[in-house]
Design a protein around this motif. Structure first.
Motif, PDB file in Angstrom:
ATOM      1  N   LYS A   1      18.861  32.158  48.169  1.00 31.64           N
ATOM      2  CA  LYS A   1      18.619  33.469  47.056  1.00 31.64           C
ATOM      3  C   LYS A   1      18.772  32.675  45.894  1.00 31.64           C
ATOM      4  O   LYS A   1      19.719  31.845  45.486  1.00 31.64           O
ATOM      5  N   GLU A   2      17.539  33.487  45.438  1.00 38.88           N
ATOM      6  CA  GLU A   2      17.397  32.890  43.707  1.00 38.88           C
ATOM      7  C   GLU A   2      18.302  33.439  43.225  1.00 38.88           C
ATOM      8  O   GLU A   2      17.281  34.959  42.958  1.00 38.88           O
ATOM      9  N   HIS A   3      18.619  33.465  41.981  1.00 37.84           N
ATOM     10  CA  HIS A   3      19.130  34.470  40.773  1.00 37.84           C
ATOM     11  C   HIS A   3      19.209  33.700  39.490  1.00 37.84           C
ATOM     12  O   HIS A   3      19.520  32.607  39.343  1.00 37.84           O
ATOM     13  N   ILE A   4      18.088  34.529  38.628  1.00 37.00           N
ATOM     14  CA  ILE A   4      17.765  34.122  37.465  1.00 37.00           C
ATOM     15  C   ILE A   4      19.127  34.145  36.275  1.00 37.00           C
ATOM     16  O   ILE A   4      19.329  35.501  36.162  1.00 37.00           O
ATOM     17  N   ILE A   5      19.275  33.469  35.960  1.00 36.65           N
ATOM     18  CA  ILE A   5      19.688  32.960  35.290  1.00 36.65           C
ATOM     19  C   ILE A   5      19.459  33.982  33.677  1.00 36.65           C
ATOM     20  O   ILE A   5      19.784  34.710  32.793  1.00 36.65           O
ATOM     21  N   GLN A   6      18.142  33.107  32.682  1.00 32.42           N
ATOM     22  CA  GLN A   6      17.137  33.334  31.958  1.00 32.42           C
ATOM     23  C   GLN A   6      16.365  33.031  32.191  1.00 32.42           C
ATOM     24  O   GLN A   6      15.360  31.747  32.812  1.00 32.42           O
ATOM     25  N   PHE A   7      15.224  33.222  30.750  1.00 28.28           N
ATOM     26  CA  PHE A   7      13.778  33.028  31.036  1.00 28.28           C
ATOM     27  C   PHE A   7      14.288  31.991  29.554  1.00 28.28           C
ATOM     28  O   PHE A   7      14.890  32.135  27.924  1.00 28.28           O
ATOM     29  N   ALA A   8      13.015  31.037  29.594  1.00 26.65           N
ATOM     30  CA  ALA A   8      12.854  30.699  27.760  1.00 26.65           C
ATOM     31  C   ALA A   8      11.208  31.001  27.053  1.00 26.65           C
ATOM     32  O   ALA A   8      10.734  30.764  28.159  1.00 26.65           O
ATOM     33  N   GLN A   9      11.289  30.809  26.366  1.00 26.06           N
ATOM     34  CA  GLN A   9       9.933  31.543  25.973  1.00 26.06           C
ATOM     35  C   GLN A   9       9.667  30.185  24.303  1.00 26.06           C
ATOM     36  O   GLN A   9      10.468  29.890  23.979  1.00 26.06           O
TER      37      GLN A   9
ATOM     38  N   THR B   1      23.012  50.238  34.797  1.00 18.76           N
ATOM     39  CA  THR B   1      22.158  50.924  35.496  1.00 18.76           C
ATOM     40  C   THR B   1      21.014  49.988  34.889  1.00 18.76           C
ATOM     41  O   THR B   1      20.830  49.151  34.465  1.00 18.76           O
ATOM     42  N   ALA B   2      19.976  50.243  36.426  1.00 20.11           N
ATOM     43  CA  ALA B   2      18.335  49.859  36.824  1.00 20.11           C
ATOM     44  C   ALA B   2      17.552  49.998  35.733  1.00 20.11           C
ATOM     45  O   ALA B   2      17.284  49.556  34.425  1.00 20.11           O
ATOM     46  N   MET B   3      17.651  51.032  34.768  1.00 21.82           N
ATOM     47  CA  MET B   3      16.783  51.251  34.094  1.00 21.82           C
ATOM     48  C   MET B   3      17.345  50.685  32.813  1.00 21.82           C
ATOM     49  O   MET B   3      16.129  50.224  31.800  1.00 21.82           O
ATOM     50  N   GLU B   4      19.129  50.693  32.590  1.00 21.03           N
ATOM     51  CA  GLU B   4      19.239  50.170  31.328  1.00 21.03           C
ATOM     52  C   GLU B   4      19.320  48.767  31.227  1.00 21.03           C
ATOM     53  O   GLU B   4      18.430  47.735  30.224  1.00 21.03           O
ATOM     54  N   ARG B   5      19.150  48.055  32.726  1.00 23.98           N
ATOM     55  CA  ARG B   5      18.914  46.396  32.607  1.00 23.98           C
ATOM     56  C   ARG B   5      17.387  46.250  32.367  1.00 23.98           C
ATOM     57  O   ARG B   5      17.147  45.280  31.581  1.00 23.98           O
ATOM     58  N   PHE B   6      16.118  47.307  33.074  1.00 24.10           N
ATOM     59  CA  PHE B   6      14.865  46.740  32.350  1.00 24.10           C
ATOM     60  C   PHE B   6      15.159  47.116  31.457  1.00 24.10           C
ATOM     61  O   PHE B   6      13.790  46.397  30.382  1.00 24.10           O
ATOM     62  N   ASN B   7      15.465  47.939  30.344  1.00 20.01           N
ATOM     63  CA  ASN B   7      15.232  48.010  28.457  1.00 20.01           C
ATOM     64  C   ASN B   7      15.866  46.426  28.036  1.00 20.01           C
ATOM     65  O   ASN B   7      15.233  46.526  27.357  1.00 20.01           O
ATOM     66  N   HIS B   8      16.994  46.681  29.054  1.00 21.41           N
ATOM     67  CA  HIS B   8      17.102  45.254  27.570  1.00 21.41           C
ATOM     68  C   HIS B   8      16.462  44.033  27.818  1.00 21.41           C
ATOM     69  O   HIS B   8      16.473  43.285  27.894  1.00 21.41           O
ATOM     70  N   PHE B   9      15.665  43.934  29.520  1.00 18.64           N
ATOM     71  CA  PHE B   9      14.717  43.108  29.582  1.00 18.64           C
ATOM     72  C   PHE B   9      13.375  42.792  28.353  1.00 18.64           C
ATOM     73  O   PHE B   9      13.019  42.286  28.388  1.00 18.64           O
ATOM     74  N   ILE B  10      12.512  44.578  28.630  1.00 18.59           N
ATOM     75  CA  ILE B  10      11.942  44.162  27.527  1.00 18.59           C
ATOM     76  C   ILE B  10      12.382  43.810  26.114  1.00 18.59           C
ATOM     77  O   ILE B  10      11.534  43.335  25.149  1.00 18.59           O
ATOM     78  N   SER B  11      13.991  44.554  25.753  1.00 20.09           N
ATOM     79  CA  SER B  11      14.491  44.086  24.093  1.00 20.09           C
ATOM     80  C   SER B  11      14.397  42.618  23.801  1.00 20.09           C
ATOM     81  O   SER B  11      14.191  42.136  22.558  1.00 20.09           O
ATOM     82  N   LEU B  12      14.642  42.001  25.179  1.00 22.08           N
ATOM     83  CA  LEU B  12      14.737  41.028  24.857  1.00 22.08           C
ATOM     84  C   LEU B  12      13.814  39.805  24.847  1.00 22.08           C
ATOM     85  O   LEU B  12      13.846  38.824  24.221  1.00 22.08           O
ATOM     86  N   TYR B  13      13.135  40.257  25.884  1.00 12.88           N
ATOM     87  CA  TYR B  13      11.697  39.536  25.887  1.00 12.88           C
ATOM     88  C   TYR B  13      10.230  39.870  25.868  1.00 12.88           C
ATOM     89  O   TYR B  13       9.028  40.530  26.783  1.00 12.88           O
ATOM     90  N   PRO B  14       9.811  40.607  24.735  1.00  7.37           N
ATOM     91  CA  PRO B  14       8.691  41.945  24.772  1.00  7.37           C
ATOM     92  C   PRO B  14       7.219  41.203  25.049  1.00  7.37           C
ATOM     93  O   PRO B  14       7.171  42.073  25.557  1.00  7.37           O
TER      94      PRO B  14
END
Lengths: 194, 194
Positions: free
Chosen positions: B66-74, B147-160
């Motif tokens: 199973k693949e677990h994503i640590i981070q993305f880089a841009q 929560t899943a929604m908070e993690r989703f919002n965190h993702f969007i704020s980090l990687y818009p």
């Protein structure tokens, strides 16, 4: 107590007596009792703490009042809320003394001042940040994929002295298992090493 | 391409043309195709990579594949296996190109050399390590309690910018939800912002 700090810094960068006297004048001393809190979610001002004596835990309390242990700190370790400290944000985690504690602390302003004044201090703090970054990445990996036994072994390798000195339920919380499961893991390791 | 690096460093520390020419001579250029790997668990040598163009992911593969994503880089971000890089350990994570990528990279030896030669470079790399440490601590908190929604919002704020440009299953993996759940979260956010 400043001798402990000096020896700790000297592992990475060495300073003359005069230089160190100046550097140490930016650190302050604090004694705390078992169960007192050092940092609390919501507070605005935060320092960086160097542990002289005692054991602390940093943790997050979720909406269901469940406590999630982020890390323990023991003598010669540093602890703070790094996001709050480096980015002047409100504190979001808690740090409590598990035992009586003796600490030195420095403000962010003074840490930046010393780093600007001494290339060697900038180096010292960079090495410490790298170590914290690495520890944090390893904590993510343990959370993502290790089995309970592997997390238990990771805990022992990271905190060899803590297994005897802190309550079992805190270790169980750090590893993410029940106290019954922790007890089974401990017995299993003891049997293997007999 | 060195102009991008210079602008990036200049946000924290400024150098003369001559100084920067010397500094940039320690960086090397690399172009990679979509799906090529940059780092693979088990390899011995690792550099620190600065993203000029493209998107990468770092991830861990557990025993069940199973693949677990640590981070993305841009673009303008740095990526590596920090434990392997700083402590000369074997690489334990993987880094792949999600799109075609263009990178600059520096060896640990050259990073330490530049940090020793220029107080300003030591400062630059300390600030970057602090930022990485903080990001890593925040990742732990998102994993622990949101929560899943908070993690989703965190993702969007980090990687818009990433929500449009990378496959949805990767975002679902980073957030730790199924693709169906991600789809529901996306719709919910879209409806709220209409």
């Amino acid at each position: 107590m400043m001798t402990t700090l000096r020896n700790h810094i000297a592992e990475i960068a060495s300073f003359s007596d005069q230089e160190f006297e100046y550097i140490s004048s930016h650190f302050h001393h604090k004694k705390m009792k078992k169960n007192q809190f050092l940092l609390q979610a919501g507070q605005q001002k935060v320092n960086k703490y160097f542990v002289l004596n005692g054991i602390l835990k940093s943790y997050y309390i979720d909406k269901n009042d469940k406590e999630h242990i982020i890390q323990f700190a023991q003598p010669d370790w540093w602890i703070t809320d790094y996001n709050a400290f480096f980015n002047n944000k409100e504190v979001t985690i808690n740090v409590d003394c598990i035992t009586d504690c003796e600490l030195l602390y420095i403000s962010n302003q003074d840490l930046e001042k010393l780093s600007a004044e001494f290339h060697k201090m900038e180096h010292f703090f960079r090495v410490k940040s790298n170590a914290g970054y690495v520890a944090s990445q390893l904590r993510i990996l343990t959370m993502l994929n290790l089995t309970a036994m592997e997390r238990f072994n990771h805990f022992i390798s990271l905190y060899p002295n803590l297994i005897q000195s802190i309550p079992k339920y805190l270790i169980a919380s750090y590893i993410g298992v029940s106290r019954e499961m922790l007890s089974r893991l401990s017995k299993s390791v003891t049997n293997h090493t007999k």
